[in-house]
Design a protein around this motif. Sequence first.
Motif, PDB file in Angstrom:
ATOM      1  N   MET A  41      28.925  30.551  36.697  1.00  0.00           N
ATOM      2  CA  MET A  41      28.818  29.161  36.297  1.00  0.00           C
ATOM      3  C   MET A  41      28.509  29.061  34.821  1.00  0.00           C
ATOM      4  SD  MET A  41      25.129  27.669  37.263  1.00  0.00           S
ATOM      5  CE  MET A  41      25.433  26.300  36.243  1.00  0.00           C
ATOM      6  N   HIS A 100      33.231  38.623  33.528  1.00  0.00           N
ATOM      7  CA  HIS A 100      33.753  37.512  32.724  1.00  0.00           C
ATOM      8  C   HIS A 100      32.700  37.079  31.707  1.00  0.00           C
ATOM      9  CE1 HIS A 100      31.674  35.519  36.061  1.00  0.00           C
ATOM     10  NE2 HIS A 100      31.726  34.362  35.443  1.00  0.00           N
ATOM     11  N   ASP A 160      25.624  34.687  32.579  1.00  0.00           N
ATOM     12  CA  ASP A 160      24.882  35.360  33.651  1.00  0.00           C
ATOM     13  C   ASP A 160      25.510  36.706  34.033  1.00  0.00           C
ATOM     14  OD1 ASP A 160      26.816  33.381  34.397  1.00  0.00           O
ATOM     15  OD2 ASP A 160      26.262  33.567  36.501  1.00  0.00           O
ATOM     16  N   HIS A 161      26.592  37.110  33.356  1.00  0.00           N
ATOM     17  CA  HIS A 161      27.268  38.343  33.761  1.00  0.00           C
ATOM     18  C   HIS A 161      27.288  39.431  32.689  1.00  0.00           C
ATOM     19  CE1 HIS A 161      28.658  36.633  37.610  1.00  0.00           C
ATOM     20  NE2 HIS A 161      28.497  35.509  36.934  1.00  0.00           N
ATOM     21  N   ASP A 203      32.815  36.023  39.756  1.00  0.00           N
ATOM     22  CA  ASP A 203      32.733  34.673  40.324  1.00  0.00           C
ATOM     23  C   ASP A 203      34.075  34.144  40.836  1.00  0.00           C
ATOM     24  OD1 ASP A 203      30.072  34.773  39.885  1.00  0.00           O
ATOM     25  OD2 ASP A 203      30.020  33.347  38.228  1.00  0.00           O
ATOM     26  N   TYR A 252      31.694  28.360  42.405  1.00  0.00           N
ATOM     27  CA  TYR A 252      31.907  27.924  41.026  1.00  0.00           C
ATOM     28  C   TYR A 252      33.407  27.908  40.772  1.00  0.00           C
ATOM     29  CZ  TYR A 252      26.992  29.120  40.249  1.00  0.00           C
ATOM     30  OH  TYR A 252      25.629  29.195  40.310  1.00  0.00           O
ATOM     31  N   HIS A 305      27.848  35.762  43.163  1.00  0.00           N
ATOM     32  CA  HIS A 305      26.555  35.218  43.584  1.00  0.00           C
ATOM     33  C   HIS A 305      26.531  35.212  45.106  1.00  0.00           C
ATOM     34  CE1 HIS A 305      25.631  33.437  39.546  1.00  0.00           C
ATOM     35  NE2 HIS A 305      26.946  33.577  39.455  1.00  0.00           N
TER      36      HIS A 305
HETATM   37 ZN   LIG Z   1      28.059  33.593  37.627  1.00  0.00          ZN
END
Ligand SMILES: [Zn+2]
Length: 371
Positions: free
Chosen positions: A1, A109, A113-114, A251, A259, A286
């Motif tokens: 996200m 990506h 958060d990755h 994701d 997402y 996630h």
């Molecule tokens: Zn994510």
Amino acid sequence: MILAGKTLRLVFVCTTLLICFSAFAGAQTDIAAMSGAGQDIKKIEIADGIYQFMTMRDSYVRQLNSVVIVNQDDVLVFDTNTRPSSARLILVEIRKITNKPVKFVVNSHWHPDHWSGNEVYAEAFPGVTILATERTRQIMMNVANEFPVRFQSELKTMQASFDKETASGKQDDGTALTAERRNRDDANLRDYKTFMEESINLHRVFPNATYVDHLTLYRGAREFRFMSVTGDAEATTVLYLPKEKILITGDVVSYPIPYISQPPTRHIETLKALAQLDVDVIIPGHGPAFHDKNFLDLEMQLLETIVKGVHDSLQKGMITLDDVQKAVTAENLREQFTHNDPDLETRFRSRVQALTKLEVREARGGQDFPQ
Ligand SMILES: [Zn+2]
């Protein structure tokens, strides 16, 4: 996200979600005490030498996965968290599992958060190969400077909302502010401050190896097939281990509410292609690992429902986004995603609206409705 919820309400973890999680999870170990600051991480052994590390909440996202794969001579880590402090905790666990070096880090990506823990592996293992698609690396370099600015602005919004509710004694929806709710919002705010400080101080380390379409890596007995696909971000890397029958999706698949930010029909194409793979375990970006394709199918159904609903609405003559969003609700699928949890209900409805907007744009040849 891309961004956490705009209000304090969206930052809390619901009990239903935790119940759902325990229903899916295998043998697991809690690495640190419960916290919303990226320290509450579950270690789940998926297969021999393959571990899912799920960070439950880090102020930005929830149930975030980093996957550790121990090879004959080295270790590969797929995705490196939102907070370097979470990646550091995972590295401590890697060192308990093996003394082999981390030689490969993969970033699925560019969403923060990755890949925000890349520095942890680069410091501990100089010369580590950090792999992503060429397009992902390019986007990372273009957007990295924005993140701390956006998080600071989000913190201001949260602080203003908290100040308002404590001054008025009422929540946004007009209901009374309970002591429990106030304490929770206060804790979320304090956690978010630590997140923002980490995001300001972190040292961005970009991928140093890229590929375009697909890449195969052989390490000992393992074969890693990296594929560039459209998921929640363009040029997302998914990783397929054909011998182990494990698929790690970034994701492209995300739980509990998917997402989605790319043209929906392209995301559907990816899910259809992944559904063809011979897979026993799917580890999403996630959420818990899945031992069947049910959630992948459900995510595909959601996208297909929206695409069909939007096309039907347009062809019936609707000419405003508002009208199309009222008509397209994916109500028939809601409970399968939310299990009637009020927090998830809110997130589901807003995600369906956002997805409908995306599909209107795609269906109109890349153009939004004129304002
Ligand atoms: Zn994510």
